[in-house]
Design a protein around this motif. Structure first.
Motif, PDB file in Angstrom:
ATOM      1  N   VAL A 133     -27.595 -29.519  44.520  1.00 24.95           N
ATOM      2  CA  VAL A 133     -27.132 -30.176  43.384  1.00 24.95           C
ATOM      3  C   VAL A 133     -27.116 -29.440  41.901  1.00 24.95           C
ATOM      4  CG1 VAL A 133     -27.296 -31.849  42.179  1.00 24.95           C
ATOM      5  CG2 VAL A 133     -27.725 -32.247  43.702  1.00 24.95           C
ATOM      6  N   GLN A 134     -28.859 -28.422  41.902  1.00 22.95           N
ATOM      7  CA  GLN A 134     -28.773 -28.188  40.679  1.00 22.95           C
ATOM      8  C   GLN A 134     -27.372 -26.906  40.338  1.00 22.95           C
ATOM      9  OE1 GLN A 134     -32.923 -26.640  41.291  1.00 22.95           O
ATOM     10  NE2 GLN A 134     -33.611 -28.191  39.672  1.00 22.95           N
ATOM     11  N   LEU A 135     -27.683 -25.937  41.587  1.00 21.33           N
ATOM     12  CA  LEU A 135     -26.427 -25.047  42.184  1.00 21.33           C
ATOM     13  C   LEU A 135     -24.902 -25.523  41.749  1.00 21.33           C
ATOM     14  CD1 LEU A 135     -27.218 -23.381  45.401  1.00 21.33           C
ATOM     15  CD2 LEU A 135     -27.253 -22.448  42.794  1.00 21.33           C
ATOM     16  N   ALA A 136     -24.706 -26.391  42.346  1.00 17.22           N
ATOM     17  CA  ALA A 136     -22.969 -27.483  41.780  1.00 17.22           C
ATOM     18  C   ALA A 136     -23.202 -27.445  40.409  1.00 17.22           C
ATOM     19  CB  ALA A 136     -23.130 -28.275  42.246  1.00 17.22           C
ATOM     20  N   GLY A 137     -23.988 -27.979  39.228  1.00 12.27           N
ATOM     21  CA  GLY A 137     -23.830 -28.021  38.379  1.00 12.27           C
ATOM     22  C   GLY A 137     -23.770 -27.155  37.463  1.00 12.27           C
ATOM     23  N   GLN A 138     -24.664 -26.324  38.184  1.00 12.74           N
ATOM     24  CA  GLN A 138     -24.634 -24.659  37.026  1.00 12.74           C
ATOM     25  C   GLN A 138     -23.464 -23.912  37.526  1.00 12.74           C
ATOM     26  OE1 GLN A 138     -28.417 -23.232  38.046  1.00 12.74           O
ATOM     27  NE2 GLN A 138     -29.468 -24.166  36.990  1.00 12.74           N
ATOM     28  N   LEU A 139     -23.217 -23.856  38.229  1.00  7.91           N
ATOM     29  CA  LEU A 139     -21.997 -23.017  38.826  1.00  7.91           C
ATOM     30  C   LEU A 139     -20.302 -23.771  38.562  1.00  7.91           C
ATOM     31  CD1 LEU A 139     -23.541 -20.898  41.425  1.00  7.91           C
ATOM     32  CD2 LEU A 139     -23.460 -20.518  39.167  1.00  7.91           C
ATOM     33  N   HIS A 140     -20.532 -24.636  38.141  1.00  6.85           N
ATOM     34  CA  HIS A 140     -19.214 -25.937  38.406  1.00  6.85           C
ATOM     35  C   HIS A 140     -18.122 -25.786  39.324  1.00  6.85           C
ATOM     36  CE1 HIS A 140     -20.336 -25.803  34.157  1.00  6.85           C
ATOM     37  NE2 HIS A 140     -20.297 -24.476  33.693  1.00  6.85           N
ATOM     38  N   LEU A 141     -18.607 -25.601  40.754  1.00  6.87           N
ATOM     39  CA  LEU A 141     -18.474 -25.841  42.017  1.00  6.87           C
ATOM     40  C   LEU A 141     -18.996 -27.402  42.793  1.00  6.87           C
ATOM     41  CD1 LEU A 141     -19.417 -22.773  43.609  1.00  6.87           C
ATOM     42  CD2 LEU A 141     -17.246 -23.177  43.195  1.00  6.87           C
ATOM     43  N   SER A 142     -17.885 -27.679  43.288  1.00  8.91           N
ATOM     44  CA  SER A 142     -18.778 -28.597  44.917  1.00  8.91           C
ATOM     45  C   SER A 142     -20.306 -28.860  45.114  1.00  8.91           C
ATOM     46  CB  SER A 142     -17.361 -29.750  45.092  1.00  8.91           C
ATOM     47  OG  SER A 142     -17.068 -28.956  46.320  1.00  8.91           O
ATOM     48  N   CYS A 143     -20.661 -29.445  45.923  1.00  4.28           N
ATOM     49  CA  CYS A 143     -21.727 -29.287  46.101  1.00  4.28           C
ATOM     50  C   CYS A 143     -21.176 -28.380  47.823  1.00  4.28           C
ATOM     51  CB  CYS A 143     -22.684 -30.566  46.551  1.00  4.28           C
ATOM     52  SG  CYS A 143     -23.623 -31.413  45.006  1.00  4.28           S
ATOM     53  N   LYS A 144     -19.955 -29.390  47.833  1.00  4.56           N
ATOM     54  CA  LYS A 144     -19.324 -27.999  49.331  1.00  4.56           C
ATOM     55  C   LYS A 144     -19.187 -27.344  49.339  1.00  4.56           C
ATOM     56  CE  LYS A 144     -18.023 -32.686  51.852  1.00  4.56           C
ATOM     57  NZ  LYS A 144     -18.649 -32.780  52.984  1.00  4.56           N
ATOM     58  N   GLY A 145     -18.913 -27.116  47.676  1.00  9.45           N
ATOM     59  CA  GLY A 145     -18.460 -25.587  48.112  1.00  9.45           C
ATOM     60  C   GLY A 145     -19.995 -24.635  47.908  1.00  9.45           C
ATOM     61  N   ILE A 146     -21.290 -25.168  47.331  1.00  5.39           N
ATOM     62  CA  ILE A 146     -22.292 -24.920  47.525  1.00  5.39           C
ATOM     63  C   ILE A 146     -22.611 -23.844  48.431  1.00  5.39           C
ATOM     64  CG2 ILE A 146     -24.886 -24.609  47.000  1.00  5.39           C
ATOM     65  CD1 ILE A 146     -22.880 -23.719  44.608  1.00  5.39           C
ATOM     66  N   GLU A 147     -22.139 -25.461  49.436  1.00  9.90           N
ATOM     67  CA  GLU A 147     -23.149 -25.103  51.236  1.00  9.90           C
ATOM     68  C   GLU A 147     -21.967 -23.676  51.880  1.00  9.90           C
ATOM     69  OE1 GLU A 147     -25.335 -25.720  52.211  1.00  9.90           O
ATOM     70  OE2 GLU A 147     -26.219 -27.212  50.546  1.00  9.90           O
ATOM     71  N   TYR A 148     -20.987 -23.785  51.309  1.00  8.55           N
ATOM     72  CA  TYR A 148     -19.604 -22.821  52.040  1.00  8.55           C
ATOM     73  C   TYR A 148     -19.624 -21.690  52.040  1.00  8.55           C
ATOM     74  CZ  TYR A 148     -15.117 -20.133  52.623  1.00  8.55           C
ATOM     75  OH  TYR A 148     -15.142 -19.057  53.113  1.00  8.55           O
ATOM     76  N   HIS A 149     -20.880 -21.549  50.045  1.00 10.81           N
ATOM     77  CA  HIS A 149     -21.018 -20.497  49.819  1.00 10.81           C
ATOM     78  C   HIS A 149     -21.993 -19.799  50.368  1.00 10.81           C
ATOM     79  CE1 HIS A 149     -17.593 -19.028  47.984  1.00 10.81           C
ATOM     80  NE2 HIS A 149     -17.756 -19.872  47.224  1.00 10.81           N
ATOM     81  N   VAL A 150     -22.971 -20.715  51.097  1.00 10.10           N
ATOM     82  CA  VAL A 150     -24.828 -20.754  51.163  1.00 10.10           C
ATOM     83  C   VAL A 150     -24.020 -20.162  52.926  1.00 10.10           C
ATOM     84  CG1 VAL A 150     -27.198 -21.647  52.099  1.00 10.10           C
ATOM     85  CG2 VAL A 150     -25.501 -21.717  49.822  1.00 10.10           C
TER      86      VAL A 150
END
Length: 192
Positions: A133-150
């Protein structure tokens, strides 16, 4: 191969080790082996050598980088105690096997670029303890987008979870040791 004394100073080194270090015998004798390595490899190796020498482990295997005039070359280092007893003055035997050249990693030893710019930013923040959630807010991505990259990085580095991802990134030298907040070294980021 190199033989080290109880203080991790080089006593003998074969031709292959001298070629790797880009030095001759007179230049390496009585020099601490770790002083000849890339700074990112030194502290882990010093601790590992101490553990090995004291008998707390039977074998040490670490990924290390060796600075060269044009770039650093990397490989797996294996160290063994030369005496079976756990005396603190036991000498060590060190072997280094360089990474094999691949199409992405030419014979000069340049490391392949592993991460996209966004993956590098995410890895730095994961290493600093940020949540999805923090990453999504800081990087202006959705949570699913963060999970995709991780998930993509977990596959690239062949690890099962985030703590293992951070650990592997430090071991491979992708994350620079000794800096806070964590930073991905530019040699591991794809050029735009």
């Amino acid at each position: 191969m190199a033989a080290l004394d109880s203080h991790s100073r080089i006593r003998r080194a074969n031709d292959a080790m001298l070629a790797l270090l880009d030095r001759d015998t007179s230049e390496v004798r009585d020099i601490a082996f770790t002083d000849l390595l890339h700074p990112d490899s030194r502290s882990r190796l010093r601790v590992g050598f101490d553990q090995l020498r004291l008998g707390r482990t039977g074998r040490l295997t670490e990924y290390v980088k060796v600075p060269r005039p044009e770039n650093a070359v990397g490989g797996n280092l294996t160290a063994l105690r030369m005496r079976a007893d756990a005396r603190a003055d036991s000498p060590l035997l060190v072997l280094v096997q360089l990474d094999p050249p691949t199409p992405e990693c030419p014979p000069g030893g340049a490391r392949p670029t592993l991460l996209g710019e966004m993956e590098a930013r995410i890895l730095e923040k994961v290493a600093a303890g940020a949540s999805t959630v923090q990453l999504a807010g800081q990087l202006h991505l959705s949570c699913k987008g963060i999970e995709y990259h991780v998930s993509a990085m977990l596959r690239k580095l062949d690890v099962p979870n985030r703590p293992a991802l951070v650990s592997r990134a430090y071991t491979l030298g992708i994350l620079s040791s000794g800096s806070w907040p964590p930073r991905v070294q530019q040699e591991y980021v794809k050029s735009p």
